[in-house]
Design an enzyme around this catalytic site. Structure first.
Site, PDB file in Angstrom:
ATOM      1  N   ASN A  34       0.854  -1.181   0.000  1.00 28.94           N
ATOM      2  CA  ASN A  34       0.000   0.000   0.000  1.00 28.94           C
ATOM      3  C   ASN A  34       0.892   1.233   0.000  1.00 28.94           C
ATOM      4  O   ASN A  34       1.919   1.287   0.686  1.00 28.94           O
ATOM      5  CB  ASN A  34      -0.905   0.042   1.232  1.00 28.94           C
ATOM      6  CG  ASN A  34      -1.788   1.289   1.243  1.00 28.94           C
ATOM      7  OD1 ASN A  34      -2.778   1.367   0.526  1.00 28.94           O
ATOM      8  ND2 ASN A  34      -1.418   2.279   2.047  1.00 28.94           N
ATOM      9  N   TYR A  92      -0.149  10.129   4.167  1.00 31.96           N
ATOM     10  CA  TYR A  92      -0.616  10.332   5.537  1.00 31.96           C
ATOM     11  C   TYR A  92       0.325  11.318   6.216  1.00 31.96           C
ATOM     12  O   TYR A  92       1.545  11.152   6.176  1.00 31.96           O
ATOM     13  CB  TYR A  92      -0.618   9.017   6.322  1.00 31.96           C
ATOM     14  CG  TYR A  92      -1.183   7.844   5.551  1.00 31.96           C
ATOM     15  CD1 TYR A  92      -2.533   7.810   5.186  1.00 31.96           C
ATOM     16  CD2 TYR A  92      -0.375   6.774   5.172  1.00 31.96           C
ATOM     17  CE1 TYR A  92      -3.058   6.737   4.479  1.00 31.96           C
ATOM     18  CE2 TYR A  92      -0.893   5.695   4.472  1.00 31.96           C
ATOM     19  CZ  TYR A  92      -2.235   5.683   4.121  1.00 31.96           C
ATOM     20  OH  TYR A  92      -2.741   4.623   3.417  1.00 31.96           O
ATOM     21  N   ARG A  93      -0.223  12.316   6.852  1.00 31.99           N
ATOM     22  CA  ARG A  93       0.621  13.329   7.485  1.00 31.99           C
ATOM     23  C   ARG A  93       1.464  12.717   8.608  1.00 31.99           C
ATOM     24  O   ARG A  93       1.075  11.725   9.234  1.00 31.99           O
ATOM     25  CB  ARG A  93      -0.231  14.467   8.016  1.00 31.99           C
ATOM     26  CG  ARG A  93      -1.010  14.122   9.282  1.00 31.99           C
ATOM     27  CD  ARG A  93      -1.868  15.284   9.714  1.00 31.99           C
ATOM     28  NE  ARG A  93      -2.409  15.083  11.054  1.00 31.99           N
ATOM     29  CZ  ARG A  93      -3.691  15.206  11.360  1.00 31.99           C
ATOM     30  NH1 ARG A  93      -4.577  15.515  10.432  1.00 31.99           N
ATOM     31  NH2 ARG A  93      -4.099  15.036  12.605  1.00 31.99           N
ATOM     32  N   TRP A 124      -2.493   7.374  10.598  1.00 30.38           N
ATOM     33  CA  TRP A 124      -3.236   6.360   9.865  1.00 30.38           C
ATOM     34  C   TRP A 124      -4.700   6.400  10.293  1.00 30.38           C
ATOM     35  O   TRP A 124      -5.065   5.857  11.346  1.00 30.38           O
ATOM     36  CB  TRP A 124      -2.654   4.972  10.155  1.00 30.38           C
ATOM     37  CG  TRP A 124      -1.488   4.613   9.294  1.00 30.38           C
ATOM     38  CD1 TRP A 124      -1.284   4.966   7.997  1.00 30.38           C
ATOM     39  CD2 TRP A 124      -0.356   3.824   9.674  1.00 30.38           C
ATOM     40  NE1 TRP A 124      -0.101   4.449   7.527  1.00 30.38           N
ATOM     41  CE2 TRP A 124       0.487   3.736   8.537  1.00 30.38           C
ATOM     42  CE3 TRP A 124       0.026   3.164  10.854  1.00 30.38           C
ATOM     43  CZ2 TRP A 124       1.687   3.030   8.561  1.00 30.38           C
ATOM     44  CZ3 TRP A 124       1.218   2.475  10.868  1.00 30.38           C
ATOM     45  CH2 TRP A 124       2.034   2.407   9.731  1.00 30.38           C
ATOM     46  N   GLY A 141      -5.580   2.190   3.922  1.00 30.48           N
ATOM     47  CA  GLY A 141      -4.852   0.950   3.708  1.00 30.48           C
ATOM     48  C   GLY A 141      -3.706   0.754   4.675  1.00 30.48           C
ATOM     49  O   GLY A 141      -3.462  -0.354   5.178  1.00 30.48           O
ATOM     50  N   GLU A 154      -0.969   0.864  -6.108  1.00 30.84           N
ATOM     51  CA  GLU A 154      -0.855   2.210  -6.664  1.00 30.84           C
ATOM     52  C   GLU A 154       0.201   2.283  -7.769  1.00 30.84           C
ATOM     53  O   GLU A 154       0.109   3.126  -8.661  1.00 30.84           O
ATOM     54  CB  GLU A 154      -0.510   3.207  -5.553  1.00 30.84           C
ATOM     55  CG  GLU A 154      -1.641   3.527  -4.595  1.00 30.84           C
ATOM     56  CD  GLU A 154      -1.837   2.473  -3.504  1.00 30.84           C
ATOM     57  OE1 GLU A 154      -2.784   2.601  -2.711  1.00 30.84           O
ATOM     58  OE2 GLU A 154      -1.035   1.510  -3.449  1.00 30.84           O
ATOM     59  N   ASP A 177      -6.218  21.446   9.092  1.00 27.57           N
ATOM     60  CA  ASP A 177      -6.500  20.453   8.052  1.00 27.57           C
ATOM     61  C   ASP A 177      -7.219  21.044   6.851  1.00 27.57           C
ATOM     62  O   ASP A 177      -7.560  22.227   6.813  1.00 27.57           O
ATOM     63  CB  ASP A 177      -7.335  19.315   8.645  1.00 27.57           C
ATOM     64  CG  ASP A 177      -6.826  17.952   8.226  1.00 27.57           C
ATOM     65  OD1 ASP A 177      -6.508  17.795   7.034  1.00 27.57           O
ATOM     66  OD2 ASP A 177      -6.736  17.058   9.076  1.00 27.57           O
TER      67      ASP A 177
END
Length: 485
Positions: free
Chosen positions: A168, A172-173, A186, A191, A232, A281
């Site tokens: 995967n 993600y920050r 996460w 994923g 991906e 965000d």
């Protein structure tokens, strides 16, 4: 297509779509203030290259995908709709009617069978290897005043399912705690979170690699709502028309994009959590602090002269809107495989991807709009759609004002609103519980007698073709003569 982000940045510079800032700018708040201001100008503003970050020698690139022209350039198309046509061709090849037709399809078959990534021995991302390197060497941005610290915001986080070996890649920050640890944000539906759950259940350490500054196509693919089980890197192969080059990490058993600028190698321990956040965000609000897994750095590799590529999220519109537009176009043909009645769909910028979804359909039977709403809430990450507005096929959902007009004139709230509850985005602070809350469907189609409409539905105001043609001719003359026909 660009094999690395440096070539992409150079092309932006050549086209006049890059602003170079040669005076010192602090990665703490100052950079993000300019990025936010520029991204909200008409068309998304230029890409930015900060050549002298305060306290660092490494340049910082931002907003490089933040316009329609630049995201198209990154994906190798003139218009994003070309991507939809390409995906449609790959997923719905015509049946050959004879031997000659079969021969003509061979290039397509070859392309489909030659998309797997390939591993190389030497890679630009490992020109410099720092076993004792620290995150304090990177000009990581602190973007908003109340953020819990600096955050890496555009990483490719690479993991493998400990049971299946399925890879995967997600974005993600990562909050930087110190020179060797970060948070790993996460969210439960992603994923990477699933791989972490499996590792924790098995009591195993999960190895994690983080690539920074990947090539433009792969950078996009890491953000795409790819169905679970689809690598991906396969999507990157389709879009870039070439195999992605990978190289083995130095301290962990994972492969990373060979053309990346910087790679962080490390692991996440089972059961370990640390407070992460707050974080300004893409909702335009702060995500509140919570406990998340911790990433431990074991090695840092990079190019000899790397560029730190980042993004800033906040109140829309920002760079992520244009990245999301690519997903809207790319995944429309795949959604039509399940819902062929869908004509078009649109995620308005102000809706920040999941708050509003506009869908036009070829309405075929009573209640058809409600069927589409229900199906949308069951399709991958579309399950997060808080408000789904369904209109007839003759409505242009890309025109938000037109959708608002149609919804205002076609909806009776007592009849046309459907409320359900289910999973919602982790960032939905209005939800009744974490990641669980209400969703609304709006049937803005013309209502039929079978749906309770007992009176005639009125027609829209449209002039005749002849009158419209005359108006176009007159307007062209008026425009050319400065207001006089």
């Amino acid at each position: 297509m660009f094999t690395d982000v440096n070539a992409f940045i150079a092309e932006l510079d050549k086209r006049g779509e890059l602003a170079r800032i040669d005076e010192p700018v602090d990665p703490k708040l100052e950079m993000s203030a300019l990025i936010d201001k520029v991204s909200k100008t008409v068309g998304g503003g230029p890409g930015l290259l900060f050549e002298r970050p305060t306290g660092f020698s490494m340049p910082v690139a931002a907003n490089i995908y933040g316009s329609m022209s630049r995201i198209c350039l990154a994906l190798g198309v003139k218009h994003l709709d070309e991507l939809a046509a390409e995906i449609e061709e790959l997923t719905t090849p015509p049946m050959p009617r004879g031997f000659m037709d079969a021969l003509k399809m061979m290039p397509l078959v070859s392309r489909l069978t030659d998309l797997m990534p390939k591993t190389v021995k030497d890679a630009p991302c490992q020109e410099v290897v720092k076993m004792d390197g620290g995150l304090d060497e990177l000009p990581v941005l602190t973007t908003w005043p109340e953020d819990g610290g600096p955050f890496i915001t555009l990483p490719l986080v690479i993991t493998r399912d400990p049971e299946t070996g399925m890879r995967n890649i997600g974005t993600y920050r990562m909050q930087v705690y110190d020179r060797r640890t970060t948070g790993m944000h996460w969210q439960r539906h992603k994923g990477g979170a699933q791989h972490h759950r499996v590792a924790e259940r098995m009591g195993k350490r999960l190895e994690v690699a983080v690539a920074l500054g990947a090539d433009p196509v792969l950078q996009y693919c890491a953000t795409a709502p790819v169905p679970e089980g689809l690598d991906e890197l396969m999507l990157a192969g389709v879009l870039s028309r070439r195999r992605t080059e990978l190289v083995k990490c130095r301290t962990i058993d994972l492969e990373v994009p060979a053309q990346a600028q910087i790679v962080l190698e490390g692991y996440v321990e089972p059961g370990e959590r640390r407070r992460e956040g707050p974080f300004g965000d893409h909702t335009g609000l702060y995500s509140l602090a919570d406990d998340y897994p911790v990433f431990h750095l074991t090695c840092m590799t990079m190019r000899r002269n790397p560029t730190y590529v980042t993004t800033v999220v906040g109140r829309p519109p920002m760079e992520d809107y244009y990245i999301g537009m690519a997903s809207e176009r790319i995944f429309l043909p795949l959604i039509r495989k399940t819902l062929p009645e869908i004509v078009d769909m649109h995620f308005p910028a102000a809706g920040i991807f999941h708050n509003f979804v506009f869908i036009s359909i070829d309405k075929r039977y009573p209640g058809h709009a409600r069927k589409v709403m229900s199906a949308v809430w069951g399709l991958g990450q579309l399950m997060f759609s808080k408000c789904v507005v369904v209109v007839d096929k003759d409505v242009n959902v890309q025109n938000e004002a037109e959708v608002a007009w149609i919804a205002g004139t076609h909806v009776d709230p007592s009849r046309d609103i459907q409320i359900v509850t289910g999973p919602v985005d982790d960032l939905d602070d209005a939800a009744i519980a974490p990641a669980f809350g209400g969703k609304m469907g709006v049937d803005a189609t013309r209502k039929w007698a079978a749906e309770g409409m007992t009176k005639e539905w009125p027609g829209r105001l449209v002039t005749t073709p002849a009158a419209a043609k005359k108006a176009d001719e007159l307007w062209e003359k008026i425009s050319k003569r400065g207001g006089r026909s």
